[in-house]
Design a protein around this motif. Structure first.
Motif, mmCIF file in Angstrom:
data_model
loop_
_atom_site.group_PDB
_atom_site.id
_atom_site.type_symbol
_atom_site.label_atom_id
_atom_site.label_comp_id
_atom_site.label_asym_id
_atom_site.label_seq_id
_atom_site.Cartn_x
_atom_site.Cartn_y
_atom_site.Cartn_z
ATOM 1 N N LEU A 187 -12.331 2.958 -1.078
ATOM 2 C CA LEU A 187 -11.551 3.667 -2.090
ATOM 3 C C LEU A 187 -12.506 4.368 -3.053
ATOM 4 O O LEU A 187 -13.492 3.780 -3.518
ATOM 5 C CB LEU A 187 -10.648 2.691 -2.847
ATOM 6 N N ARG A 188 -12.211 5.603 -3.393
ATOM 7 C CA ARG A 188 -13.113 6.391 -4.229
ATOM 8 C C ARG A 188 -12.388 6.912 -5.470
ATOM 9 O O ARG A 188 -11.212 7.283 -5.401
ATOM 10 C CB ARG A 188 -13.680 7.575 -3.428
ATOM 11 N N ASP A 189 -13.150 6.917 -6.582
ATOM 12 C CA ASP A 189 -12.679 7.481 -7.856
ATOM 13 C C ASP A 189 -11.348 6.864 -8.254
ATOM 14 O O ASP A 189 -10.296 7.517 -8.239
ATOM 15 C CB ASP A 189 -12.531 9.009 -7.755
ATOM 16 N N GLY A 190 -11.412 5.575 -8.631
ATOM 17 C CA GLY A 190 -10.185 4.883 -8.968
ATOM 18 C C GLY A 190 -10.337 3.914 -10.117
ATOM 19 O O GLY A 190 -11.386 3.811 -10.757
ATOM 20 N N VAL A 191 -9.256 3.195 -10.366
ATOM 21 C CA VAL A 191 -9.181 2.210 -11.446
ATOM 22 C C VAL A 191 -8.574 0.936 -10.896
ATOM 23 O O VAL A 191 -7.603 0.989 -10.127
ATOM 24 C CB VAL A 191 -8.335 2.726 -12.632
ATOM 25 N N ALA B 238 -6.500 4.878 -6.586
ATOM 26 C CA ALA B 238 -7.658 5.670 -6.189
ATOM 27 C C ALA B 238 -7.213 7.047 -5.736
ATOM 28 O O ALA B 238 -6.092 7.234 -5.250
ATOM 29 C CB ALA B 238 -8.431 4.961 -5.072
ATOM 30 N N LYS B 239 -8.144 8.019 -5.911
ATOM 31 C CA LYS B 239 -7.834 9.383 -5.496
ATOM 32 C C LYS B 239 -7.839 9.535 -3.989
ATOM 33 O O LYS B 239 -7.040 10.284 -3.423
ATOM 34 C CB LYS B 239 -8.830 10.356 -6.123
ATOM 35 N N VAL C 19 0.845 -1.186 0.000
ATOM 36 C CA VAL C 19 0.000 0.000 0.000
ATOM 37 C C VAL C 19 0.887 1.244 0.000
ATOM 38 O O VAL C 19 1.913 1.302 0.681
ATOM 39 C CB VAL C 19 -0.937 0.019 1.227
ATOM 40 N N TYR C 20 0.454 2.221 -0.794
ATOM 41 C CA TYR C 20 1.171 3.500 -0.857
ATOM 42 C C TYR C 20 0.136 4.618 -0.849
ATOM 43 O O TYR C 20 -0.928 4.503 -1.475
ATOM 44 C CB TYR C 20 2.012 3.590 -2.129
ATOM 45 N N ALA C 21 0.408 5.681 -0.135
ATOM 46 C CA ALA C 21 -0.468 6.855 -0.122
ATOM 47 C C ALA C 21 0.386 8.112 -0.128
ATOM 48 O O ALA C 21 1.406 8.187 0.563
ATOM 49 C CB ALA C 21 -1.385 6.836 1.097
ATOM 50 N N GLU D 67 -5.030 9.939 0.661
ATOM 51 C CA GLU D 67 -5.120 10.542 -0.666
ATOM 52 C C GLU D 67 -3.996 9.991 -1.536
ATOM 53 O O GLU D 67 -2.902 9.725 -1.055
ATOM 54 C CB GLU D 67 -5.008 12.070 -0.584
ATOM 55 N N GLY D 68 -4.321 9.853 -2.854
ATOM 56 C CA GLY D 68 -3.321 9.335 -3.790
ATOM 57 C C GLY D 68 -2.891 7.929 -3.436
ATOM 58 O O GLY D 68 -1.727 7.692 -3.134
ATOM 59 N N ILE D 69 -3.830 6.965 -3.531
ATOM 60 C CA ILE D 69 -3.606 5.610 -3.012
ATOM 61 C C ILE D 69 -3.205 4.669 -4.138
ATOM 62 O O ILE D 69 -3.771 4.705 -5.244
ATOM 63 C CB ILE D 69 -4.884 5.091 -2.321
ATOM 64 N N PHE D 70 -2.256 3.823 -3.846
ATOM 65 C CA PHE D 70 -1.832 2.736 -4.742
ATOM 66 C C PHE D 70 -1.802 1.453 -3.922
ATOM 67 O O PHE D 70 -1.204 1.415 -2.838
ATOM 68 C CB PHE D 70 -0.441 3.029 -5.319
ATOM 69 N N VAL D 71 -2.478 0.415 -4.437
ATOM 70 C CA VAL D 71 -2.528 -0.880 -3.743
ATOM 71 C C VAL D 71 -2.179 -1.971 -4.734
ATOM 72 O O VAL D 71 -2.765 -2.045 -5.827
ATOM 73 C CB VAL D 71 -3.926 -1.156 -3.142
ATOM 74 N N SER D 72 -1.252 -2.826 -4.373
ATOM 75 C CA SER D 72 -0.872 -3.977 -5.195
ATOM 76 C C SER D 72 -1.007 -5.230 -4.348
ATOM 77 O O SER D 72 -0.502 -5.287 -3.222
ATOM 78 C CB SER D 72 0.567 -3.832 -5.688
#
Length: 365
Positions: free
Chosen positions: A206-210, A188-189, A159-161, A171-176
């Motif tokens: 998580l909101r507004d993401g891909v 996600a934003k 996880v990264y934010a 804010e500015g979230i990355f999950v692998s």
């Protein structure tokens, strides 16, 4: 006696001043180390200052003997440098007179060191392990440090934010993550942790993401856009922190004394108090100085003595753990050798002789 009262007043102030300086230096060094660990994501920032407090508690029994040693040394050195000891000697008050007031101060400091070595330091060691264990069992949002890739233990999720608020919002979230042999990546934003009211399970909304699911280039590779995606936070089973040997209560050490590691720890705790009284003798013996010698000559010698003594104690503890020295002997041989050398130096100082007897050829040269 007026002389003793003046010595008590000045020596106590000097010991306190040295203790404050040492505490500040060690606190800054420990804080730098803890901040480095937090920046790497090894531990949560939320427990940073709790760990710092326990680390300082664990160092009381080490800092206080050193502060006492340097405080006595600097006090007597100042009296020598300002010729006060010379005037006292002319009045029949020699260096051996100061053994009594120094001993009283050593008893007061020794009592504090005894409490620190046998109670405060083991308690701090146990609490440090408990805090570390509890920090690893916290939920994933609580472990995230802004700008740091954090791996959640047990799930393999990374996880990264970019930003993390105190209330847990991200804010500015990355999950692998890897689930059922499929690689998934979430971007996600923003995200907010919440708890399901019915089941009590914890989620990260998580909101507004891909979502990128699968291996790129394969037929089942998917790209999904979402407005809200609830990521379940896997609960961690609470475990009890292991108690290291340094954190065992003193009564437990006494009941397990036959174990070499336990016996070595008991001798190490006792040795901190004994070392204070041995260092007391060195402080009185090495304190002599004058204007020609400078202010740092005896201080340098005192520091060398301290490091030799502490290293010998460390070697002695290792030999105890390895079985090279019987438990009955413990660290007494180190204290005995250092005390004999200190007594010899003090005897030479009381008889106005140089601490180190040089050969006649050298002394004439």
């Amino acid at each position: 006696m007026i002389i003793d009262r003046a010595f008590y007043r000045e020596a106590a102030a000097m010991i306190l001043a040295v203790a404050v300086v040492l505490l500040i230096v060690v606190t800054l060094m420990t804080l730098t180390l803890l901040l480095g660990r937090a920046a790497r994501g090894d531990q949560s920032e939320a427990v940073l200052y709790v760990l710092l407090g326990y680390q300082m508690m664990a160092k009381i029994d080490i800092l206080l003997p050193l502060a006492f040693y340097l405080g006595i040394l600097l006090t007597l050195s100042r009296w020598y440098r300002d010729s006060e000891m010379t005037v006292l000697a002319a009045c029949g008050v020699g260096v051996m007179h100061f053994l009594k007031p120094v001993t009283w101060l050593a008893l007061a400091c020794g009592f504090a060191v005894l409490i620190g070595a046998f109670y405060l330091t083991p308690l701090a060691a146990r609490q440090i392990e408990q805090v570390k264990m509890e920090s690893t069992q916290r939920s994933e949002p609580g472990l995230i440090s802004p700008g740091v890739f954090t791996e959640a233990q047990g799930t393999g999720r990374i996880v990264y934010a970019e930003k993390a608020a105190k209330n847990g919002d991200l804010e500015g979230i990355f999950v692998s993550s890897m689930e059922q042999d499929r690689q998934g990546v979430l971007i996600a934003k923003s995200g907010q942790p919440f708890t399901d009211g019915k089941t009590g399970d914890k989620f990260l909304a998580l909101r507004d993401g891909v979502l990128y699911d699968g291996e790129p280039g394969t037929a089942d590779y998917r790209i999904l856009e979402f407005a809200v995606y609830s990521l379940r936070i896997e609960p961690k089973k609470p475990t009890e922190a292991p108690v290291p040997t340094a954190g065992l209560p003193t009564l437990d050490l006494l009941s397990q004394y036959s174990d070499r590691n336990v016996g070595a720890e008991l001798h190490w705790r006792l040795g901190k108090t004994i070392a204070l009284f041995v260092l007391m003798l060195y402080a009185v013996a090495i304190s002599y100085t004058d204007v020609r010698r400078g202010q740092m000559s005896n201080l340098f010698a005192a520091i060398v003595v301290y490091f030799v003594y502490s290293n010998l104690l460390g070697v002695g503890e290792t030999m105890l753990q390895n079985g090279r020295v019987p438990l009955a002997l413990g660290l007494w041989w180190v204290h005995g050798v250092m005390a004999l050398v200190a007594a010899y130096l003090l005897w030479r100082r009381a008889h106005n002789r140089p601490l180190i007897a040089l050969p006649a050829v050298w002394s004439r040269g």
